[in-house]
Design a protein around this motif. Structure first.
Motif, mmCIF file in Angstrom:
data_model
loop_
_atom_site.group_PDB
_atom_site.id
_atom_site.type_symbol
_atom_site.label_atom_id
_atom_site.label_comp_id
_atom_site.label_asym_id
_atom_site.label_seq_id
_atom_site.Cartn_x
_atom_site.Cartn_y
_atom_site.Cartn_z
ATOM 1 N N LEU A 512 -59.632 46.847 92.264
ATOM 2 C CA LEU A 512 -58.534 46.200 91.552
ATOM 3 C C LEU A 512 -58.627 46.485 90.059
ATOM 4 C CD1 LEU A 512 -58.554 42.743 93.367
ATOM 5 C CD2 LEU A 512 -56.963 44.637 93.729
ATOM 6 N N HIS A 514 -57.660 46.051 86.108
ATOM 7 C CA HIS A 514 -57.136 45.099 85.118
ATOM 8 C C HIS A 514 -57.568 45.581 83.745
ATOM 9 C CE1 HIS A 514 -55.912 41.573 82.979
ATOM 10 N NE2 HIS A 514 -57.149 41.265 82.639
ATOM 11 N N SER A 570 -53.720 44.460 88.163
ATOM 12 C CA SER A 570 -53.456 43.030 87.985
ATOM 13 C C SER A 570 -53.119 42.809 86.516
ATOM 14 C CB SER A 570 -54.674 42.192 88.372
ATOM 15 O OG SER A 570 -55.054 42.434 89.707
ATOM 16 N N LEU A 576 -55.972 38.726 88.871
ATOM 17 C CA LEU A 576 -57.124 39.478 89.373
ATOM 18 C C LEU A 576 -58.037 38.577 90.193
ATOM 19 C CD1 LEU A 576 -58.853 42.110 89.324
ATOM 20 C CD2 LEU A 576 -59.956 41.185 87.272
ATOM 21 N N TYR A 580 -58.904 38.938 94.161
ATOM 22 C CA TYR A 580 -60.288 39.158 94.578
ATOM 23 C C TYR A 580 -60.730 38.107 95.588
ATOM 24 C CZ TYR A 580 -65.325 39.818 94.461
ATOM 25 O OH TYR A 580 -66.624 40.026 94.831
ATOM 26 N N ASN A 611 -60.964 49.555 86.787
ATOM 27 C CA ASN A 611 -61.126 48.756 88.006
ATOM 28 C C ASN A 611 -62.512 48.125 88.094
ATOM 29 O OD1 ASN A 611 -62.407 51.173 88.397
ATOM 30 N ND2 ASN A 611 -61.531 51.602 90.404
#
Length: 674
Positions: A512, A514, A570, A576, A580, A611
């Motif tokens: 992910l 951010h 995100s 985020l 998660y 990430n």
């Protein structure tokens, strides 16, 4: 000297410093050569050592890194030269000592000269090597000794193992998209250089220590270097639990010495929660039966741990990873091992430790070290802190055809004899160098078909060579061999296929992205710098944007958006965190289906990738550490329960209002899930 004992006293300029206790048990027996050397970059056709050097470079930082003081790229047509002088260590005795020159790692091909004479050469960017330089020393008066290195590193213009190093991600034909996951090269010396005095007659060069918790034994095999071959050298081994002697044995240097732990001593098993280490002392004597007045010829101090890595079957017939004969769900994080200021080399010992400490605080019990071999110090801290490690072999050559879902299983590159020789030599050297670290649980020879060839033979050979660890292919292409079937799925976790003979693991998921809304934490490929103190990437990275093709990355680079790249973005930290935690809920369900381990991508941002859970400069953690630790603890606790136990837990929770308050889950032999 390969013993596995790492001495804090050796730290000098870099956290990747490593040393073993010297044979004379005195810091005067060794000296660090970290510090400023002269350097020069010359074209290959000029093969002789330069008469003049370009300037100074700070060793052990790669030439491309800001901390080296140089920040230059090395091309496939270049030689990188190093030079410095040194004095003999105080512990060196002419006629009674040998002097060994150690290199932690130099990327990639190295020739070493002492006082103008070629001593030897080494190929391999990740394994330590050494030379006995005694006969090349200059003893005339107070003359200084000169050491010169010639290094060649073609990065991805060669076929050698190189991990994620990429000379130019926009022109390279040897990488696979997305290009945001390939990073700045690391050339030349990138781990500690040091001198060590050893006894002239004979000394212990390497040891291999193998614990066995089922038999309560520790077996030590030693490689001894001798000036004159003798058949009567004896090896004496002592094992200590703290200050208590718990085992002793002796034998010939030509055979392993097995130490049986004394009766009454219950082995203290190494786990992530209790990483107990036994001290080991190894003595070399002139005879198998030393006389009372005999002093040892050499002595090495090291350590080991009573731990066992294996595969077992749970009550539901599902294959599970086991630690010390007990099912343990391994939840880890992918760690690239890159720093903005030193690239492959952390700036200090504290920088090296911080990553492992933070991962431990977050509640992970495993790190997957991704296509990079770290310094001995890094694994030492994993041993001490209790962090399991899945160790990738750095990839080389070119990727085979690959798909994440398994559609290309049983596909691999044809055998290239030259690459096979280079790869297998370095694989063997890396396994030997790291063998004594109890934290390492898994060897991964190939990741996602990068350079993959002869898969069955490589896995089966490695399983035979190191029976104390598991081996498998991570992310494909799967060949039905090894201890696990391992899939990579992004971003949400998905259950890999179950296998009757192997565990099912999720070698990568998540990713992910951010991007923290502050230029302080950003690494900009076009600008070259990022982060305070300028710990962003090398300023020469601007050459990536201003390529010879004549087009700016902003206009023509299809991957320019990868400056903020991940497998999903995100916009806020709250988003985020929500995503998660949602993935952890999915993992909880997959555990019930038979999942034995999972690896989240990834620990830190790296250059164009955002990430990571922490920023590239390590100044900001994007997720709440306490929240992660609590969620991870819940996942790990649930994962050790069998499916039938989980069903019972669910039943009890559903009927909680009907259960008297005096009864708890512990009364049913089930641990709390809080």
């Amino acid at each position: 000297r390969g013993s596995g004992k790492v001495d804090d006293a050796s730290n000098n300029n870099s956290g990747s410093s490593t040393s073993t206790t010297s044979s004379n048990d005195s810091n005067k027996g060794w000296v660090s050569l970290n510090g400023f050397w002269q350097y020069a970059v010359k074209k290959i056709e000029k093969g002789a050592a330069p008469r003049e050097y370009d300037g100074d470079i700070l060793v052990p930082f790669p030439i491309e890194s800001p901390l080296s003081g140089v920040e230059k790229r090395l091309g496939k047509d270049d030689f990188l030269w190093y030079r410095r002088t040194f004095s003999l260590p105080e512990g060196y005795r002419r006629g009674g000592s040998r002097l060994i020159l150690h290199f932690g790692a130099v990327d990639w091909q190295t020739i070493v000269y002492i006082n103008g004479q070629a001593v030897g050469e080494h190929s391999g960017g990740y394994d330590p090597f050494e030379f006995d330089i005694t006969r090349f020393l200059n003893f005339s008066g107070e003359a200084k000794q000169e050491v010169v290195l010639r290094v060649f590193d073609p990065t991805d213009d060669g076929i050698q193992p190189r991990g994620k190093q990429c000379s130019d991600p926009f022109t390279s034909k040897r990488v696979v998209a997305p290009l945001g996951m390939w990073y700045t090269p690391n050339s030349g010396i990138w781990q500690t250089v040091w001198l060590e005095c050893v006894p002239k007659e004979a000394y212990i060069q390497k040891v291999r220590i193998l614990p066995n918790i089922d038999n309560a034994t520790v077996t030590v095999t030693a490689i001894v270097r001798q000036e004159v071959f003798k058949r009567n050298h004896g090896l004496f081994v002592k094992v200590f639990a703290g200050s208590e002697l718990v085992g002793f044995a002796s034998g010939s240097t030509h055979h392993p010495v097995e130490v049986k732990l004394i009766e009454g001593h219950k082995p203290l098993l190494w786990t992530p929660d209790n990483p107990f280490l036994y001290d080991v002392e190894i003595f070399l004597h002139n005879s198998i039966i030393p006389k009372g007045s005999d002093e040892p010829v050499d002595r090495v101090r090291s350590y080991t741990a009573m731990r066992k890595i294996s595969v077992g079957t749970d009550v539901n017939g599902v294959k599970r990873l086991q630690l010390n004969n007990k099912n343990v769900f391994q939840y880890g994080i992918l760690d690239q091992g890159w720093w903005p200021d030193g690239l492959y080399t952390p700036a200090s010992e504290e920088a090296l430790k911080w990553d492992i400490q933070m991962i431990k605080k977050m509640g992970f019990n495993m790190i997957r070290k991704h296509v990079k071999i770290e310094s001995q110090r890094w694994y030492y801290h994993c041993d001490v802190m209790g962090m399991l490690v899945w160790q990738d072999m750095p990839n080389g050559s070119v990727p085979a055809v690959w798909s994440p879902g398994g559609e290309t299983d049983y596909h691999e590159n044809p055998l290239d004899p030259l690459f096979a020789k280079i790869f297998e030599d370095e694989l063997l050297a890396c396994v030997d160098a790291l063998y004594n670290h109890p934290s390492i649980a898994v060897w991964v020879p190939f990741n996602e078909a990068w350079g993959q060839y002869s898969s069955r033979e490589i896995v089966q050979w490695l399983e035979h060579y190191d029976k104390s660890r598991l081996v498998w292919l991570s992310g494909g292409n799967d060949f039905g061999v090894g201890a696990a079937i391992d899939r990579h799925v992004y971003p949400q976790p998905v259950m890999p296929p179950l296998d009757d003979n192997r565990v099912s693991v999720l070698g990568e998921f998540g990713g992910l992205g951010h991007a923290v809304a502050s230029s302080e934490h950003a690494w900009t490929a076009c600008g070259g710098q990022g982060g305070p103190g300028s710990t962003g990437a090398s300023s020469s990275a601007g050459s990536v944007a201003d390529s010879e093709e004549g087009s700016s990355a902003e206009e023509d680079d299809a991957y320019s958006t990868f400056v903020e790249w991940g497998y999903g973005q995100s916009d806020t930290a709250d988003e985020l965190s929500e995503q998660y935690l949602g993935m952890l809920d999915m993992l909880n369900r997959l555990v019930c289906s038979g999942l034995s381990a999972a690896v989240y991508t990834q620990f830190s941002d790296v250059e164009r990738e955002t990430n990571g859970i922490v920023t590239y400069n390590r100044k900001m953690v994007k997720l709440d550490v306490r929240l992660m630790r609590k969620a991870h603890k819940r996942l790990l606790n649930r994962a050790i329960l069998s499916k039938s136990q989980m069903n019972l837990v669910s039943l009890l929770q559903d009927k909680a209002t009907k259960i008297p308050k005096s009864i708890s889950l512990m009364d049913f032999g089930i641990m709390s899930l809080s």
